[in-house]
Motif scaffolding. Structure first.
Motif, PDB file in Angstrom:
ATOM      1  N   VAL A 160      34.500  42.080  44.117  1.00 30.04           N
ATOM      2  CA  VAL A 160      33.474  42.596  43.455  1.00 30.04           C
ATOM      3  C   VAL A 160      33.713  43.045  41.933  1.00 30.04           C
ATOM      4  O   VAL A 160      34.765  43.580  41.745  1.00 30.04           O
ATOM      5  N   ASP A 178      35.426  39.294  49.469  1.00 23.75           N
ATOM      6  CA  ASP A 178      34.902  40.442  49.105  1.00 23.75           C
ATOM      7  C   ASP A 178      35.189  41.136  47.834  1.00 23.75           C
ATOM      8  O   ASP A 178      34.987  42.484  47.829  1.00 23.75           O
ATOM      9  N   ASN A 215      29.482  39.636  43.319  1.00 22.23           N
ATOM     10  CA  ASN A 215      30.458  39.131  44.176  1.00 22.23           C
ATOM     11  C   ASN A 215      31.255  37.975  43.368  1.00 22.23           C
ATOM     12  O   ASN A 215      30.665  36.872  42.875  1.00 22.23           O
ATOM     13  N   GLU A 267      26.314  45.155  41.152  1.00 21.89           N
ATOM     14  CA  GLU A 267      27.832  44.815  41.520  1.00 21.89           C
ATOM     15  C   GLU A 267      27.785  43.238  42.003  1.00 21.89           C
ATOM     16  O   GLU A 267      26.709  42.757  42.783  1.00 21.89           O
TER      17      GLU A 267
END
Length: 582
Positions: free
Chosen positions: A466, A464, A434, A432
């Motif tokens: 991703v 936020d 950012n 994951e």
């Protein structure tokens, strides 16, 4: 099939009934004739006895006896003299009047010279027997008449016995016939039904088990035949299904032509390759179906020579040009019977394209390597020829050699990187990531270069957001796009890196206000070594591999990239990634 049994039983019963009826009539007639003959002989004997009695005794003395004898014999006794006059008559015993009785006697009297009888049809039938008496029969005649009521009664009893006996026999025969028909015809009917089902292709049909006795062999043979046909049908269906699956799913186009020259079969690959609808092609002459004369000529040659042939063809299909390796061969059956032709179409367009790419790649690599190598070699030779003694020239030439060697190193590294990305075993380190972080890291590399050209470099991304992917490779994508954006954006321009998301995807965008790209050039910018402005690209230090690397890395992340550009206004690269599952 019940009609067959009914017809058989009907004709059997009809035959037996006809035989019994004929037998009844024959027996009845024989019995009637026998009984009639018996009565006639009895009457003749009675008449002769009366004649003997009249010869031995006068009529007047035996009148009473004659009357009693007539009553006892249930007969009418009449005595006539030689002239035919009645001398004695015992009286009526039947429904015949005295007048009719006299007329009947007169009708038979003149021709009578010996004992005889006659049958007269009146109200009731009566038998007459006339016998002469006296010496040489000259004294007169004795007539004995008896009604046939007793004969009718006997005849009725005879027919009653015959009808009842034959009726019972007919019932018994019908019952036996029905049983025999069931015993022998039912299995035949069942076997016939199964045979009809087998003829229709229903090989699962069977004759029910049972006690069929003599017909059991037929039933067992039909059932064995049905089982064998079912097994053969199942095996044929499996083979047909396998063959159909093979033909339909083989990667090459298949065309079958029968011995008449009509298209018999085309598979899915052939339909896709040439955009031909089976309903417009099947069972029609191949010359009317195939749009390419090269293929028609090949088939014509195979028909004429009956030999296999192979050709490489470049055919135009729609707006595309495709390359095919075409192989055709005749189909020869047993006994040298001509069955038709099979033609196989191997689409080698991709192989030709890859071959051309390989050729272009070798040429481009050679060209790209030639320039820095030539520069390095030329300046090195210049220095060796004495230019190294000039410190200013030495520093300038060494700087050029360093720049060309760095360019050469970058080219080799990008070639190795592109080769690694295209390898089958290439894997990403999924995590994951950012989006804002990698965008800031990529922008930081180019801020100094952007400031030198007074280019405003901006990063806009939700904190936020991703993306699921390989962090280093995502950063490499942005670095390549930013390098191009800054290289092709003039001074005091603007480069914006932003990101966002929709319900289905996450997108990253690199937007600049550079020189732009013509629309006709956009489809080719992701090719290796392709440059829109070759002189400027080479001056900017580009190798022509950056966008090709970007495209491969985006596809490795299961995404895609789009380009919007306007000459003199700038370019927008948008990368679309699948949205990570939560």
């Amino acid at each position: 099939m019940s009609s067959l049994r009914s017809r058989l039983l009907f004709w059997l019963v009809a035959l037996i009934a006809a035989v019994l009826i004929a037998l009844g009539f024959l027996l009845g007639q024989l019995l009637k004739e026998f009984y009639t003959e018996t009565i006639n002989k009895r009457m003749e004997k009675e008449a002769k006895a009366l004649a003997i009695l009249l010869e031995n005794e006068p009529l007047e003395r035996i009148r009473t006896d004659l009357q009693e004898m007539g009553d006892e014999l249930s007969s009418r006794i009449t005595v006539l003299d030689r002239d035919g006059r009645v001398r004695f008559d015992s009286g009526r015993i039947a429904a015949i009047s005295d007048k009719d009785h006299a007329r009947i006697i007169r009708s038979i009297l003149p021709t009578t010279t010996s004992a005889r009888f006659s049958v007269i049809e009146k109200t009731d039938d009566v038998y007459y027997c006339l016998v002469p008496y006296g010496p040489s029969g000259q004294d007169g005649y004795v007539v004995v008449s008896t009604p046939t009521s007793s004969l009718k009664a006997v005849n009725e009893r005879i027919w009653g016995v015959l009808i009842s006996s034959l009726g019972m026999a007919l019932v018994v025969i019908i019952a036996l016939g029905w049983k025999i028909a069931n015993q022998y015809m039912r299995p035949i009917e069942e076997a016939t039904k199964v045979a009809f089902e087998l003829e229709k292709g229903n090989y699962a049909a069977r004759v029910p088990d049972g006690e069929y006795k003599e017909a059991g062999m037929l039933v067992r043979s039909i059932n064995r035949l049905a089982r064998h046909l079912q097994e053969m049908s199942r095996a044929r269906e499996i083979q047909t299904d396998r063959l159909h699956t093979l033909i339909e799913n083989v990667g090459s186009g298949l065309l079958f032509i029968d011995h008449r020259g009509h298209v018999f079969l085309i598979n899915r690959a052939f339909q896709s390759q040439f955009h031909i609808d089976p309903s417009d092609a099947l069972y029609r002459p191949y010359a009317d179906v195939l749009p390419h004369r090269d293929i028609v000529r090949l088939i014509d040659e195979i028909f004429m020579t009956e030999a296999a042939m192979r050709r490489h063809m470049r055919l135009t299909v729609g707006i595309e040009r495709k390359h095919f390796d075409v192989y055709g061969a005749p189909i020869i059956g047993k006994g040298a019977e001509w069955k038709g032709i099979v033609v196989v179409f191997h689409d080698i367009t991709e192989l030709k394209r890859l071959e051309q790419i390989r050729k272009d790649f070798v040429a481009n690599v050679s060209h790209e390597l030639k320039t820095p190598v030539t520069s390095i070699k030329g300046f090195a030779e210049t220095l060796l020829d004495g230019a190294m003694k000039d410190e200013q020239a030495l520093e300038h030439f060494l700087a050029i050699i360093l720049k060309e060697s760095e360019r050469l190193q970058t080219l080799v590294e990008e070639l190795l990187d592109l080769s690694k990305i295209e390898q089958q075993g290439f894997q990403l380190q999924w995590e994951e990531v950012n989006a804002a972080e990698i965008m800031e890291e990529a922008a930081a590399v180019f801020r100094q270069r952007a400031a030198a050209k007074r280019i405003a470099l901006q990063v806009k991304a939700p904190p936020d957001l991703v993306i699921r992917g390989d962090r280093n490779r995502l950063k490499q994508i942005l670095l390549n796009l930013l390098a191009n954006a800054i290289a092709y954006t003039p001074e005091q321009g603007q480069v914006i890196v932003d990101a966002g998301e929709t319900a289905q995807e996450v997108w990253l965008r690199v937007k600049d206000t550079g020189i732009g790209i013509e629309k006709k050039e956009i489809p080719r910018i992701f090719e290796r070594f392709y440059r829109v402005d070759k002189a400027r690209s080479r001056d900017s230090g580009g190798t022509g591999l950056g966008l090709s690397i970007v495209k491969h890395l985006v596809e490795a992340h299961h995404g895609f990239i789009t380009v919007e550009s306007e000459v003199g206004r700038g370019t927008v690269f948008t990368i679309h990634f699948p949205k990570p599952e939560r």
